[in-house]
Design a protein around this motif. Sequence first.
Motif, short mmCIF file in Angstrom:
data_model
loop_
_atom_site.label_atom_id
_atom_site.label_comp_id
_atom_site.label_asym_id
_atom_site.label_seq_id
_atom_site.Cartn_x
_atom_site.Cartn_y
_atom_site.Cartn_z
N ILE A 461 0.78 -1.29 -0.28
CA ILE A 461 0.03 -0.01 0.01
C ILE A 461 0.74 1.38 -0.09
O ILE A 461 1.77 1.30 0.93
N ARG A 462 0.65 2.26 -0.85
CA ARG A 462 1.32 3.46 -1.08
C ARG A 462 0.54 4.53 -0.42
O ARG A 462 -0.48 4.99 -1.37
N PRO A 463 0.86 5.20 0.35
CA PRO A 463 -0.07 6.18 1.05
C PRO A 463 -0.01 7.55 -0.05
O PRO A 463 0.83 7.74 -0.46
N ASN A 464 -1.34 8.19 -0.25
CA ASN A 464 -1.56 9.05 -1.10
C ASN A 464 -1.48 10.47 -0.04
O ASN A 464 -1.99 10.96 0.54
N MET A 465 0.01 10.80 0.04
CA MET A 465 0.57 11.62 0.88
C MET A 465 -0.37 13.31 0.73
O MET A 465 -0.85 13.94 1.72
N ALA A 466 -0.37 13.67 -0.63
CA ALA A 466 -1.32 14.89 -0.80
C ALA A 466 -2.63 14.83 -0.39
O ALA A 466 -3.09 15.80 0.32
N LEU A 467 -3.29 13.66 -0.85
CA LEU A 467 -4.71 13.46 -0.18
C LEU A 467 -4.71 13.51 1.30
O LEU A 467 -5.53 14.22 1.79
N LEU A 468 -4.03 12.80 1.74
CA LEU A 468 -4.05 12.65 3.41
C LEU A 468 -3.86 14.04 3.91
O LEU A 468 -4.41 14.23 4.90
N GLY A 469 -2.86 14.63 3.40
CA GLY A 469 -2.58 16.15 3.89
C GLY A 469 -3.88 16.86 3.99
O GLY A 469 -3.98 17.67 4.95
N GLN A 470 -4.55 16.80 2.84
CA GLN A 470 -5.69 17.69 2.82
C GLN A 470 -6.68 17.22 3.49
O GLN A 470 -7.46 18.05 4.27
N LYS A 488 -11.24 5.35 -1.70
CA LYS A 488 -11.39 5.71 -2.94
C LYS A 488 -9.98 6.31 -3.50
O LYS A 488 -9.63 5.94 -4.70
N GLY A 489 -9.45 6.89 -2.53
CA GLY A 489 -8.13 7.83 -3.26
C GLY A 489 -6.83 6.64 -2.88
O GLY A 489 -5.67 6.83 -3.44
N HIS A 490 -7.17 5.23 -2.60
CA HIS A 490 -6.19 4.18 -2.49
C HIS A 490 -6.56 3.09 -3.28
O HIS A 490 -5.89 1.98 -3.18
N LYS A 491 -7.56 3.09 -3.98
CA LYS A 491 -7.94 1.89 -4.83
C LYS A 491 -6.78 1.43 -5.81
O LYS A 491 -6.55 0.15 -6.03
N SER A 492 -5.90 2.30 -6.44
CA SER A 492 -4.85 2.00 -7.40
C SER A 492 -3.67 1.91 -6.67
O SER A 492 -2.58 1.81 -7.30
N ARG A 493 -3.64 2.01 -5.25
CA ARG A 493 -2.29 2.13 -4.79
C ARG A 493 -2.16 1.05 -3.78
O ARG A 493 -1.37 1.03 -2.75
N GLN A 494 -2.63 -0.30 -4.24
CA GLN A 494 -2.51 -1.35 -3.41
C GLN A 494 -1.74 -2.63 -4.11
O GLN A 494 -2.26 -3.61 -4.13
N GLY A 495 -0.71 -2.15 -4.77
CA GLY A 495 0.05 -3.18 -5.30
C GLY A 495 0.13 -3.09 -6.96
O GLY A 495 0.66 -4.02 -7.63
N LEU A 496 -0.73 -2.27 -7.49
CA LEU A 496 -0.74 -2.18 -8.88
C LEU A 496 0.39 -1.91 -9.57
O LEU A 496 1.19 -0.85 -9.11
N LEU A 497 0.94 -2.87 -10.38
CA LEU A 497 2.35 -2.69 -11.10
C LEU A 497 2.45 -1.29 -11.93
O LEU A 497 1.61 -1.01 -12.60
N ARG A 498 3.48 -0.83 -11.79
CA ARG A 498 3.57 0.61 -12.52
C ARG A 498 5.19 0.26 -13.15
O ARG A 498 6.05 0.04 -12.58
N LEU A 499 5.13 0.47 -14.42
CA LEU A 499 6.11 0.59 -15.19
C LEU A 499 7.13 1.59 -14.85
O LEU A 499 6.83 2.87 -14.85
N ARG A 500 8.44 1.46 -14.87
CA ARG A 500 9.55 2.54 -14.94
C ARG A 500 9.50 3.35 -16.02
O ARG A 500 9.55 3.25 -17.20
#
Length: 518
Positions: A461-470, A488-500
């Motif tokens: 899980i990658r925290p959405n820092m800007a969203l959480l700050g707000q 809602k802000g973390h749906k795509s931040r739980q292991g979704l593979l991202r290409l370099r």
Amino acid sequence: MRHISHSESYKQRGGTMAGALVLLLPFLFPSLFTPFSHALPSVLSEWNAPKPRHSRLLKSALQRQTSDEQQAELWMPLAHQGWRPCARSGSTSTALPEKSQGYIQVFLDGGLNQQRMGICDAVALAKILNATLIIPHLEVNPVWQDSSTFMDIFDVDHFINVLKDDIRIAKELPEEYFWSTREYYATAIRATRVKTAPVHASANWYLENVLPVLQSYGIAAIAPFSHRLAFDNMPEDIQRLRCKVNFQALDFVPHIRALGDALVNRLRYPHSTSEVDSASYLKNVGGGSKDKQGTGKFVVLHLRFDKDMAAHSACDFGGGKAEKLALAKYRQVIWQGRVLNSQFTDEELRSQGRCPLTPEEIGLLLAALGFDNSTRLYLASHKVYGGAARISTLRSIFPFMEDKKSLASTEERAQIKGKASLLAAVDYYVSMHSDIFISASPGNMHNAVVGHRTYENLKTIRPNMALLGQLFLNKSLTWLEFQEAVVKGHKSRQGLLRLRKPEQSIYTYPAPDCMCSA
């Protein structure tokens, strides 16, 4: 009325002046009191225990209920994402040249995970130059003061064996180059030292600037070397070799793996052991009941909230005026003007996602995502700024939070005590064996573990820092509104593979360089 003599008056004044001098000493001569202030920060600086900053959300989090459906989805392993390791970053397709061009030495600074990436780059460079790599020298970190060597941390025989078909590796300098040491290069300018390597230098730069040194002297020492090899425009075999080093060759020494396995076992099966005598101490702590989702599973939370990070961010963490003054002083002493007090307000920094999450905030994030109070949480952290008082809110949300100290006996931890790199190695090992990993803020540990777990297709899980700050700035949010926005802000931040992308690290984003499309 008793008459006070001249000598008594003099003694009283002298005592008063002496007392005042004692009180002023830490301010007149701060360097003399640095160790004391580190040991007892409450005496000389940050004595205000931080209070919860999000009381309304915290009250709701403590009363939260999560459904079995939420829990099932949360703990579900990642589905296959269409990528896999390329034959485990397969071995070289060409035989080693008959003769090496010479010996390469690298001196690596930073913490364990920065050094880990430097080791991978050193192997790649030895391949580029057809050189023999001397086992890398790990510098003593000025902050953690850990003198652990490569062989104290990594299984050197495994390292050499895995890479034997890719490069030549020597454990020690040959006798003819005994003089090529860190001390030798620290005393004068030496022809065999290369210290001008630019950040993210190309392969051609090394062929043009280091190969001639090798050919002339038989040895080249590169310092500094961290972050000194580019990620772009590299041959495919070099990129895959870097991943082979990172994901296959760098195994920790047996005692690190054994302790890591013990911690993982105790996190997964807390009821399989009971309290015994102090020689083989293990707490019998509960967890969820057997019919609950997540039983036998655990989350690793990498909580990077040390004093360095808190001071560097220039954010307000709720410790009051004393904390603000202490962090401002720390910035001046440690970085001597190179890191200034921020020109942005705390609100601006938070809304931009530039403030590290506090233990309280990461606890609220996890609760909003659906982790209930039976969740077994392993805290991977060297030292949390503010100590137990700072962590108390997180512990109230997740009462089954553990760490190395709570899970292992003093005897079991003896070999790693006071050694930051070995402590970090244990945390890395446990992180790689957890069901879910989350890091409270970016950094080398975050980057290394996220990349490794991407390679193995493990949930992170990658925290959405800007969203959480707000969200945390909005004091009128209800728990349901906060929870909905977090999910809602973390749906795509739980292991979704991202290409370099260009210039990004291959160690954080191993696809597509080290992974093949399935």
